[in-house]
Design a protein around this motif. Structure first.
Motif, PDB file in Angstrom:
ATOM      1  N   HIS A  59       0.629  -1.172   0.157  1.00 34.09           N
ATOM      2  CA  HIS A  59       0.043   0.301   0.026  1.00 34.09           C
ATOM      3  C   HIS A  59       0.671   1.279   0.046  1.00 34.09           C
ATOM      4  O   HIS A  59       1.451   1.794   0.885  1.00 34.09           O
ATOM      5  CB  HIS A  59      -0.840  -0.108   1.320  1.00 34.09           C
ATOM      6  N   HIS A  61       1.734   5.045  -2.327  1.00 30.46           N
ATOM      7  CA  HIS A  61       1.445   6.195  -3.269  1.00 30.46           C
ATOM      8  C   HIS A  61       2.691   6.855  -3.705  1.00 30.46           C
ATOM      9  O   HIS A  61       3.560   7.257  -3.086  1.00 30.46           O
ATOM     10  CB  HIS A  61       0.404   7.060  -2.771  1.00 30.46           C
ATOM     11  N   GLU A 199      -5.439   1.843  -5.771  1.00 32.77           N
ATOM     12  CA  GLU A 199      -6.447   2.033  -4.794  1.00 32.77           C
ATOM     13  C   GLU A 199      -7.819   2.599  -5.103  1.00 32.77           C
ATOM     14  O   GLU A 199      -8.015   3.435  -5.821  1.00 32.77           O
ATOM     15  CB  GLU A 199      -5.714   2.735  -3.332  1.00 32.77           C
ATOM     16  N   THR A 201     -10.788   4.156  -3.872  1.00 31.07           N
ATOM     17  CA  THR A 201     -11.073   5.039  -2.854  1.00 31.07           C
ATOM     18  C   THR A 201     -12.608   5.565  -2.384  1.00 31.07           C
ATOM     19  O   THR A 201     -12.957   6.686  -2.617  1.00 31.07           O
ATOM     20  CB  THR A 201     -10.320   6.498  -3.199  1.00 31.07           C
ATOM     21  N   HIS A 258      -9.016  -1.265   4.103  1.00 30.75           N
ATOM     22  CA  HIS A 258      -7.631  -0.912   4.925  1.00 30.75           C
ATOM     23  C   HIS A 258      -8.220   0.350   5.739  1.00 30.75           C
ATOM     24  O   HIS A 258      -9.328   0.958   5.538  1.00 30.75           O
ATOM     25  CB  HIS A 258      -6.666  -0.550   4.383  1.00 30.75           C
ATOM     26  N   ASN A 259      -7.693   0.666   7.132  1.00 30.00           N
ATOM     27  CA  ASN A 259      -7.853   1.732   7.612  1.00 30.00           C
ATOM     28  C   ASN A 259      -9.392   1.639   8.402  1.00 30.00           C
ATOM     29  O   ASN A 259     -10.018   2.958   8.207  1.00 30.00           O
ATOM     30  CB  ASN A 259      -7.446   3.077   6.942  1.00 30.00           C
ATOM     31  N   GLN A 297      -1.329   0.542  10.001  1.00 28.48           N
ATOM     32  CA  GLN A 297      -0.814   1.214   8.845  1.00 28.48           C
ATOM     33  C   GLN A 297      -0.463   2.757   9.632  1.00 28.48           C
ATOM     34  O   GLN A 297      -0.730   3.136  10.814  1.00 28.48           O
ATOM     35  CB  GLN A 297      -1.602   1.533   7.767  1.00 28.48           C
ATOM     36  N   ASP A 369       0.762   3.058   3.663  1.00 28.43           N
ATOM     37  CA  ASP A 369      -0.136   4.097   3.065  1.00 28.43           C
ATOM     38  C   ASP A 369       0.605   5.353   2.921  1.00 28.43           C
ATOM     39  O   ASP A 369      -0.024   6.546   3.009  1.00 28.43           O
ATOM     40  CB  ASP A 369      -1.428   4.235   3.985  1.00 28.43           C
ATOM     41  N   HIS A 371       2.582   8.339   0.988  1.00 31.88           N
ATOM     42  CA  HIS A 371       2.181   9.108   0.076  1.00 31.88           C
ATOM     43  C   HIS A 371       3.348   9.825  -0.498  1.00 31.88           C
ATOM     44  O   HIS A 371       3.361  10.872  -1.257  1.00 31.88           O
ATOM     45  CB  HIS A 371       1.166   9.980   0.213  1.00 31.88           C
ATOM     46  N   LYS A 385       3.717  10.795   6.129  1.00 37.24           N
ATOM     47  CA  LYS A 385       2.973  10.254   5.285  1.00 37.24           C
ATOM     48  C   LYS A 385       2.702  10.963   3.817  1.00 37.24           C
ATOM     49  O   LYS A 385       2.594  10.281   2.924  1.00 37.24           O
ATOM     50  CB  LYS A 385       1.702  10.397   5.890  1.00 37.24           C
TER      51      LYS A 385
END
Length: 629
Positions: A59, A61, A199, A201, A258-259, A297, A369, A371, A385
């Motif tokens: 996972h 980005h 992903e 979203t 997730h999350n 995560q 996760d 980014h 992140k």
């Protein structure tokens, strides 16, 4: 330490005469399958299911994702993400070099399907975007970005002109095909595996329903089907239908929820998005398409919550429990039950009794996760992140861009560990499907977990105990068939520290079950303790201790054990009660990333930020279902 010399005979077989030369397949005859009943000399050929463990991130980005780009990840590409995961040094968007101490074994770059690749495409002048309203709006954003910042400028243009227009299909098709080709370019079967994915979203009123989608296939197959975005369907059932269509075209795919801790009660709700009660068809579809769940995560840990597990002293770990993912709606206490993995596993047992199928029969994995394009999950190498939350003297006190929490509340988590016969797309995907996987909070604890009916304590000392686990039992992620004798199941548990990290504190088993009155239950068992500790007469356990030197961000492995291993039988087993068991392994306390930052930059730790933590691993469960249920 745990093997005996007399067992050497178990690892050797009878040599078989093999004719020289090559068969018509082009493979050496010695590598071809033997006739039924013939034994192989090479142990890996005799027992191929003993498997190896591989660590990676599923996972991540890059600048292809709209939110990553608008918040600073402009230059870090998908190619950079793969190179970084392979152990190469890359330049971050802040200009800071970054590198992993140890390469990962696999990586999935999972950029958002929504507006896939739009801003790098605009920057590159993709011909399919020339003269479109998208290009005109981008010029408006650029004209005020220097004054307001990229993210704020984008928001201003959206408020003035409404939502972004739909992307031209040719552009999306080109970008997706290019992404799949890049993944193929960096794929090194047996050494480093790239998994093609994206992903989806899905989100309702700011409540997170996101799923990562992964393919077993290469670019020739995966590159033909465009990512399914939330504009086409904002319900997980829509995504499952898209996966079914993909498989009908000849490929294989799966989704990873997730999350859930920022879903405000939606992730494991007993109701569908449309408001209907879950039925058997929904349960079967969810179990089919979502075999694993991202239990930890960067946006908080999702194993359990202290209000759900009040008797668990380690339940309050990296907890995010104030808002949904958009920060738009505050959390209400009732929502917590439908957001965490442990409670969902328990509720799944109850739903299976009612429906005949378990919608929440999932294994557990971890993901970053991130980014930034950088899969950095080590506490002393955490790059945040988003790019604008990367290492700096001020980041602990800054607000996390796009999040309601402060940066210090982000967790440097997590990793997925996969037991598979080889490091290839096919082998890793198949292991995810059968749930022979586990989550870690970023450390590389090596964990094995087998369940059976007749394992003996002595067999755990055998060097090849895993062979026994596979032959006479089941590994993590599996169902343990009713032994029929009424005897309690027994388990092999073995954990080894990350060679570059902390010693282990303990191994625990989490049991969930439905009692004879139909009431869901849970219980935590400490089954292996370091430093020769034993429970006292009341069941209390002395803490392992704490060697963390906060001022210098150091700790000592003078406490804890590098390896813990045990045989355990459930002392409270009832053969009429459906149950699951999973393993949690805890390290000794170590400095949190905020403590490393404070020491490196010589600044105070942010108010409220933990100074240390106990990293951990969560196995996938083993389920027991009574005969006839």
């Amino acid at each position: 330490m745990f093997c005996t010399a007399s067992l050497a005979l178990l690892t050797y077989g009878v040599a078989v005469a093999v004719p020289l030369g090559k068969a018509q397949t082009g493979e050496p005859a010695s590598l071809l399958p033997k006739a039924a009943g013939e034994r192989q000399y090479s142990p890996p050929l005799r027992a191929p299911r003993t498997n190896n463990v591989y660590f990676g991130d599923l996972h991540l980005h890059t600048n292809i994702s709209t939110d990553a780009y608008l918040q600073g990840t402009v230059a870090t590409s998908q190619a950079d993400a793969y190179r970084f995961a392979m152990g190469q040094t890359v330049q971050t968007d802040s200009g800071m070099p970054a590198r992993l101490k140890r390469p990962l074994d696999f990586l999935a770059v999972t950029d958002h399907a929504e507006n896939y690749g739009l801003y790098p495409g605009l920057d590159a002048g993709h011909p399919a975007l020339a003269g479109t309203e998208l290009e005109q709006r981008w010029r408006s954003v650029q004209s005020i970005a220097a004054e307001k910042g990229l993210r704020a400028a984008f928001g201003s243009v959206i408020r003035a002109n409404g939502p972004m227009p739909e992307l031209p299909e040719k552009f999306v098709r080109d970008e997706w095909a290019k992404s799949a080709r890049i993944a193929d370019q960096y794929n090194r079967p047996g050494h480093f595996t790239t998994v093609i994915g994206y992903e989806w979203t899905g989100m309702i009123k700011g409540d997170n329903l996101h799923r990562v989608v992964l393919y077993r296939d290469g670019a020739d197959q995966a590159g033909k089907t465009l990512p399914f975005n939330a504009a086409l369907g904002n319900d997980p059932e829509d995504l499952w239908q898209a996966l079914e269509s993909y498989e009908a075209s000849g490929g294989q795919g799966l989704a990873i929820a997730h999350n859930g801790n920022v879903s405000n009660g939606r992730m494991f709700s007993p109701k569908t998005v449309s408001g209907q009660a879950i039925d058997a068809r929904y349960a079967e579809q969810r179990q089919r398409w979502e075999p694993v769940y991202e239990a930890t995560q960067v946006k908080g840990d999702g194993e359990t919550h202290p209000s759900l597990s009040p008797d668990d002293p380690f339940a309050d770990f990296e907890t995010w429990d104030r808002y949904n993912v958009a920060g738009s709606t505050a959390k209400e206490p009732w929502m917590l039950r439908y957001e965490y993995a442990r409670q969902a596993l328990i509720d799944g047992l109850k739903l299976e009794q009612e429906l005949g199928a378990n919608p929440f029969q999932f294994g557990m994995i971890g993901g970053s996760d991130s980014h930034t394009g950088l899969a950095t999950t080590a506490e002393d190498n955490f790059f945040g992140k988003f790019a604008n939350g990367g290492p700096s003297p001020d980041r602990m006190r800054d607000k996390s861009a796009g999040q309601p929490q402060n940066n210090w509340q982000l967790g440097a988590s997590g990793l997925t560990a996969i037991w598979a016969p080889e490091n290839t797309r096919e082998a890793l995907f198949d292991a995810l499907k059968r749930r022979e996987v586990y989550a870690t909070t970023g450390t590389r604890i090596r964990l094995r977990f087998f369940g059976g009916w007749d394992f003996t304590k002595e067999e755990l000392n055998y060097a090849d105990y895993a062979r026994i686990g596979y032959e006479r039992g089941v590994p993590m992620g599996s169902e343990l068939a009713d032994g029929g004798s009424g005897e309690s199941p027994v388990f092999f548990l073995h954990a080894i520290k990350d060679p570059d990290a902390a010693n282990l504190d303990r191994i625990q088993i989490v049991k969930g079950w439905i009692d004879n009155s139909g009431t869901p239950r849970e219980k935590l068992f400490d089954v292996a303790l370091s430093d020769s500790r034993k429970p006292d007469k009341n069941g209390g356990i002395e803490p392992v201790g704490n060697t963390v030197d906060v001022a210098n961000a150091r700790y000592s492995n003078s406490i804890g054990d590098p390896e813990l291993m045990t045989w355990w039988r459930d002392p409270e087993f009832d053969p009429n009660q459906p149950a699951f068991y999973y393993v949690r392994v805890l390290e000794i306390p170590t400095p949190r990333w905020t403590t490393y930052d404070a020491a490196f930059y010589n600044v105070p730790i942010a108010t409220g930020a933990p100074e240390f933590l106990q990293e951990r691993a969560y196995s996938s469960p083993i389920w027991y279902r009574p005969t006839g249920s």
